[in-house]
Design a protein around this motif. Structure first.
Motif, mmCIF file in Angstrom:
data_model
loop_
_atom_site.group_PDB
_atom_site.id
_atom_site.type_symbol
_atom_site.label_atom_id
_atom_site.label_comp_id
_atom_site.label_asym_id
_atom_site.label_seq_id
_atom_site.Cartn_x
_atom_site.Cartn_y
_atom_site.Cartn_z
ATOM 1 N N TYR A 1 0.758 -1.405 -0.044
ATOM 2 C CA TYR A 1 0.057 0.069 0.071
ATOM 3 C C TYR A 1 0.835 1.391 0.031
ATOM 4 N N ASN A 2 0.365 2.408 -0.863
ATOM 5 C CA ASN A 2 1.331 3.355 -1.126
ATOM 6 C C ASN A 2 0.689 4.604 -0.171
ATOM 7 N N TRP A 3 1.612 5.212 0.693
ATOM 8 C CA TRP A 3 0.915 6.456 1.496
ATOM 9 C C TRP A 3 1.830 7.566 1.063
ATOM 10 N N LEU A 4 1.297 8.563 1.167
ATOM 11 C CA LEU A 4 2.124 10.051 1.151
ATOM 12 C C LEU A 4 1.753 10.468 2.665
ATOM 13 N N GLU A 5 2.824 10.524 3.175
ATOM 14 C CA GLU A 5 2.916 10.723 4.661
ATOM 15 C C GLU A 5 3.420 12.005 5.151
ATOM 16 N N LEU A 6 2.819 12.527 6.354
ATOM 17 C CA LEU A 6 3.356 13.792 6.821
ATOM 18 C C LEU A 6 3.908 13.613 8.130
ATOM 19 N N PRO A 7 5.009 13.338 8.592
ATOM 20 C CA PRO A 7 5.412 13.165 9.952
ATOM 21 C C PRO A 7 5.772 14.449 10.668
ATOM 22 N N LEU A 8 5.892 14.578 11.962
ATOM 23 C CA LEU A 8 6.139 15.927 12.393
ATOM 24 C C LEU A 8 6.933 15.302 13.822
ATOM 25 N N ASN A 9 8.278 15.506 13.630
ATOM 26 C CA ASN A 9 8.994 14.778 14.669
ATOM 27 C C ASN A 9 9.765 16.056 15.552
ATOM 28 N N VAL A 10 9.742 15.753 16.710
ATOM 29 C CA VAL A 10 10.574 16.675 17.768
ATOM 30 C C VAL A 10 11.966 15.862 18.014
ATOM 31 N N VAL A 11 13.148 16.316 17.810
ATOM 32 C CA VAL A 11 14.327 15.556 17.715
ATOM 33 C C VAL A 11 15.165 16.173 18.752
ATOM 34 N N TYR A 12 15.594 15.369 19.694
ATOM 35 C CA TYR A 12 16.877 15.814 20.375
ATOM 36 C C TYR A 12 18.088 15.473 20.128
ATOM 37 N N THR A 13 19.146 16.170 19.886
ATOM 38 C CA THR A 13 20.533 15.915 19.663
ATOM 39 C C THR A 13 21.454 16.146 20.698
ATOM 40 N N LEU A 14 22.139 15.134 21.223
ATOM 41 C CA LEU A 14 22.920 15.270 22.426
ATOM 42 C C LEU A 14 23.858 16.372 22.536
ATOM 43 N N HIS A 15 24.442 16.645 21.374
ATOM 44 C CA HIS A 15 25.585 17.766 21.293
ATOM 45 C C HIS A 15 25.256 18.575 20.179
ATOM 46 N N GLY A 16 24.138 19.146 19.972
ATOM 47 C CA GLY A 16 23.501 20.055 19.068
ATOM 48 C C GLY A 16 23.565 19.417 17.594
ATOM 49 N N ASP A 17 24.810 19.729 17.116
ATOM 50 C CA ASP A 17 24.981 19.477 15.545
ATOM 51 C C ASP A 17 25.562 18.253 15.160
ATOM 52 N N HIS A 18 25.727 17.074 16.408
ATOM 53 C CA HIS A 18 26.407 15.968 16.358
ATOM 54 C C HIS A 18 25.854 14.931 17.604
ATOM 55 N N GLY A 19 25.891 13.660 17.572
ATOM 56 C CA GLY A 19 25.721 12.918 18.698
ATOM 57 C C GLY A 19 24.401 12.075 18.534
ATOM 58 N N LEU A 20 24.165 11.242 19.570
ATOM 59 C CA LEU A 20 22.898 10.404 19.884
ATOM 60 C C LEU A 20 21.707 11.479 19.568
ATOM 61 N N GLN A 21 20.747 10.637 19.217
ATOM 62 C CA GLN A 21 19.459 11.407 19.089
ATOM 63 C C GLN A 21 18.312 10.546 19.662
ATOM 64 N N ALA A 22 17.223 11.213 20.137
ATOM 65 C CA ALA A 22 15.942 10.708 20.397
ATOM 66 C C ALA A 22 14.814 11.472 19.849
ATOM 67 N N PHE A 23 13.828 10.858 19.144
ATOM 68 C CA PHE A 23 12.836 11.571 18.607
ATOM 69 C C PHE A 23 11.541 10.969 18.768
ATOM 70 N N ALA A 24 10.302 11.842 18.397
ATOM 71 C CA ALA A 24 9.165 11.405 18.700
ATOM 72 C C ALA A 24 8.159 12.338 17.879
ATOM 73 N N GLY A 25 7.088 12.026 17.618
ATOM 74 C CA GLY A 25 5.943 12.849 16.960
ATOM 75 C C GLY A 25 5.100 12.164 16.207
ATOM 76 N N PRO A 26 3.714 12.894 15.957
ATOM 77 C CA PRO A 26 2.713 12.394 15.202
ATOM 78 C C PRO A 26 2.841 12.203 13.655
ATOM 79 N N TYR A 27 1.865 11.335 13.064
ATOM 80 C CA TYR A 27 2.068 11.604 11.591
ATOM 81 C C TYR A 27 0.447 11.333 11.116
ATOM 82 N N VAL A 28 0.218 11.775 9.963
ATOM 83 C CA VAL A 28 -0.813 11.488 9.189
ATOM 84 C C VAL A 28 -0.706 11.240 7.833
ATOM 85 N N ALA A 29 -1.317 10.404 7.005
ATOM 86 C CA ALA A 29 -0.998 9.611 5.791
ATOM 87 C C ALA A 29 -2.215 9.570 5.091
#
Length: 245
Positions: free
Chosen positions: A115-143
């Motif tokens: 099944y083909n979906w056109l998806e709009l995710p909206l993620n909030v991303v936390y990066t440990l050192h700003g421009d580099h490093g480990l990340q965690a993300f979460a957010g809603p999506y509609v498709a």
């Protein structure tokens, strides 16, 4: 004195606005990746009533792809990343239906459904050192569903076994079908950022039932398997390269 105070306040506000503007950066990224997609198996898909009626449904994941564009608005270690992606999902489906004493009538179907979906995710991303490093993300999506394909084989027996029948059909959506056009859910996961390159491993948890009891029996005439509840479950590995704006 009042004028001086007002002027200083105006300068402070302007300086604060300038600093805030300087701390906010905008980037445009190109994303590509792979999906391990599956839909849940509804409990009602497995039923037995003595020897007169039996039906079952089993599903396996399919491997597909996604691609699209990401807009990043970063504020230090936090970033907002809305995206527009084409994402393919689905499952491998095996269904079986039998009725009558000694299973005089049965039908069995194996299919690969994409099944083909056109998806709009909206993620909030936390990066440990700003421009580099480990990340965690979460957010809603509609498709929005924009097509799909189902390929497989049907085996039937009515007293005697008939020849297998192959099918290759396009997926349809709307009020007179089994398939809802809209999906919604949440994404979450982890990643790593190094300068303009971001790699993320995530999971998409669909919260909207993709099926509706609005169509005809599909391949299996004794039970409408496509009317059973189904929700997207997708593991995603993506890579994004960002360009400064």
């Amino acid at each position: 004195m009042k004028r001086i105070t007002t002027s200083l306040l105006a300068v402070a506000l302007l300086a604060g606005a300038t600093a805030a503007s300087a701390q906010t950066t905008f980037r445009l990224g190109l994303r590509g990746g792979a999906n391990r997609a599956l839909t849940t198996v509804d409990g009602a898909s497995n039923f037995i009533n003595g020897i007169n009626l039996f039906y079952s449904a089993d599903k396996l994941p399919v491997y597909a792809w996604q691609a699209g564009a990401v807009l990043e608005m970063s504020f230090g270690k936090l970033a907002l990343q809305p995206a527009l992606v084409f994402s393919q999902k689905g499952e491998k489906l095996h269904t079986y239906y039998s009725s009558g004493d000694y299973a005089l009538y049965y039908t069995e179907t194996t299919s690969t459904n994409r099944y083909n979906w056109l998806e709009l995710p909206l993620n909030v991303v936390y990066t440990l050192h700003g421009d580099h490093g480990l990340q965690a993300f979460a957010g809603p999506y509609v498709a929005l569903a924009v097509g799909g394909n189902q390929q497989g084989t049907v085996y039937r027996t009515i007293s005697v076994r008939t020849a297998p029948q192959d099918f290759d059909t396009q997926v349809s959506y709307g009020p007179n079908t089994n398939n809802r056009r809209l999906d919604a859910g949440v994404n979450f996961g982890v990643g790593y950022r190094q300068g303009p390159l971001q790699v993320q491993l995530g999971y998409a948890l669909g919260l909207r039932n993709l099926h509706q009891d609005g169509g005809t029996f599909y391949y299996d005439y004794g039970h409408n398997f496509n009317a059973d509840a189904a929700y997207n479950r997708v593991a995603q590995l993506t890579g994004t390269y960002f360009f400064s704006l």
